[in-house]
Design an enzyme around this catalytic site. Structure first.
Site, PDB file in Angstrom:
ATOM      1  N   SER A  33       0.832  -1.220   0.000  1.00 23.74           N
ATOM      2  CA  SER A  33       0.000   0.000   0.000  1.00 23.74           C
ATOM      3  C   SER A  33       0.858   1.258   0.000  1.00 23.74           C
ATOM      4  O   SER A  33       1.749   1.416   0.834  1.00 23.74           O
ATOM      5  CB  SER A  33      -0.877   0.014   1.267  1.00 23.74           C
ATOM      6  N   ARG A  86      -0.119  -8.992  -4.507  1.00 22.30           N
ATOM      7  CA  ARG A  86       0.233  -9.709  -3.259  1.00 22.30           C
ATOM      8  C   ARG A  86      -0.994 -10.438  -2.724  1.00 22.30           C
ATOM      9  O   ARG A  86      -2.104  -9.912  -2.705  1.00 22.30           O
ATOM     10  CB  ARG A  86       0.715  -8.677  -2.244  1.00 22.30           C
ATOM     11  N   GLU A 187      -5.106  -4.044  15.325  1.00 19.11           N
ATOM     12  CA  GLU A 187      -4.789  -4.363  16.716  1.00 19.11           C
ATOM     13  C   GLU A 187      -5.653  -3.537  17.663  1.00 19.11           C
ATOM     14  O   GLU A 187      -6.034  -2.410  17.374  1.00 19.11           O
ATOM     15  CB  GLU A 187      -3.315  -4.050  17.024  1.00 19.11           C
TER      16      GLU A 187
HETATM   17  N1  LIG Z   1      -1.770  -4.780  11.502  1.00 16.15           N
HETATM   18  C1  LIG Z   1      -1.856  -3.569  10.921  1.00 16.15           C
HETATM   19  N2  LIG Z   1      -1.751  -3.494   9.586  1.00 16.15           N
HETATM   20  C2  LIG Z   1      -1.849  -2.287   9.021  1.00 16.15           C
HETATM   21  N3  LIG Z   1      -1.774  -1.938   7.707  1.00 16.15           N
HETATM   22  C3  LIG Z   1      -1.928  -0.612   7.655  1.00 16.15           C
HETATM   23  I1  LIG Z   1      -1.905   0.449   5.874  1.00 16.15           I
HETATM   24  N4  LIG Z   1      -2.084  -0.064   8.873  1.00 16.15           N
HETATM   25  C4  LIG Z   1      -2.041  -1.110   9.765  1.00 16.15           C
HETATM   26  C5  LIG Z   1      -2.144  -1.207  11.183  1.00 16.15           C
HETATM   27  O1  LIG Z   1      -2.321  -0.226  11.924  1.00 16.15           O
HETATM   28  N5  LIG Z   1      -2.031  -2.469  11.712  1.00 16.15           N
END
Ligand SMILES: Nc1nc2[nH]c(I)nc2c(=O)[nH]1
Length: 265
Positions: A33, A86, A187
């Site tokens: 991303s 991916r 999380e």
């Molecule tokens: N686990 C997790 N994956 C992510 N991917 C992205 I963009 N932001 C986050 C995030 O805050 N936590």
């Protein structure tokens, strides 16, 4: 289609070689991303294949992932295989699917793997839009791409050599430990405090499993994250999704130039 993951990777690599008429590729680049603009700055895209046509690949489940596999010729003659499709562990397709792209790149001849991702940051000094070199990872998925008595050393998994090159390109780059959660949920603040306590600086849902498979395949691995948001509970107020997208887009040109500079070295 074979059910042996390494035979499937060889099939995919042969398909790519036939379609791109490139006997082999040198560097594999996985775009996460926010990193989508990098391929265009690395060199000339000579071939672009829909991922779904390549053995073992599927159409992307995550909006915004290009879903293509591109062969890019860098000015120095390096052939870069850009994997824009991916598969994330949270898609439930199994770990073999998650690392199929890496194994295909290895079968295609790539000796170096560049892993990029978007992630949550645990350090308030890294606002959204900050690129961070990955120095090591903590695999919290409880899974492995390796099966059977495949005991692989993961010391120095994230190449110190390429991290030094990255710092030549941008001396301001920090580095940190990346923790891969299974996802797809983010999380809780308690989990973010736990991740911090066990030594993580970044949290995401990719990268670690791919890096393990790459080490097993004998590739040199370089990882770089784009902090797109401060992880849950770190920022005083919840970040809006629009702010996250805007931060990623704003960082796009800078991080794409950075990545092109590293790959050109
Ligand atoms: N686990 C997790 N994956 C992510 N991917 C992205 I963009 N932001 C986050 C995030 O805050 N936590």
């Amino acid at each position: 289609m074979t059910d042996d993951p390494f035979d499937l990777a060889a099939e995919a690599a042969a398909f790519i070689a036939a379609q791109t008429r490139a006997a082999g590729h040198d560097v594999a680049l996985v775009l996460g991303s926010g990193w989508g603009g990098a391929a265009g700055l690395i060199g000339e895209t000579t071939h672009s294949l829909p991922a779904a046509e390549v053995p073992g690949f599927t159409a992307p489940a995550v909006a915004g992932h290009a879903g293509t596999i591109r062969s890019v010729l860098a000015p120095d003659g390096k052939r870069v295989l850009v994997l824009g499709a991916r598969t994330h562990y949270y898609e439930g397709r199994g770990v073999r699917a998650v690392v199929h792209g890496v194994r295909t790149a290895a079968a295609a001849g790539c000796r170096t793997l560049v892993l990029t991702n978007g992630c949550g940051g645990l350090d308030p000094a890294w606002p959204a839009g900050t690129p961070v070199l990955i120095s090591d990872h903590i695999n919290l998925t409880a899974a492995s791409p390796l099966e059977g008595a495949t005991f692989v050393d993961l010391t120095d998994l994230y190449s110190a050599r390429i991290r030094a090159i990255a710092r030549e390109v941008d001396p301001s780059l920090d580095e940190g430990v990346y923790a891969q959660f299974a996802g797809p949920h983010y999380e809780t603040p308690a989990e973010v405090r736990y991740a911090r306590r066990i030594g993580a600086d970044l949290v995401g849902m990719s990268t670690a499993l791919e890096a393990i498979a790459a080490r097993h395949a004998g590739m040199e691995v370089f990882g770089i994250s784009l902090v797109t948001n401060l992880a849950a509970g770190i920022s005083p107020e919840p970040l809006s999704h629009e702010e996250v997208l805007a931060a990623g887009a704003a960082a796009g040109p800078r991080i794409s130039r950075l990545l092109a500079g590293i790959i050109a070295k």
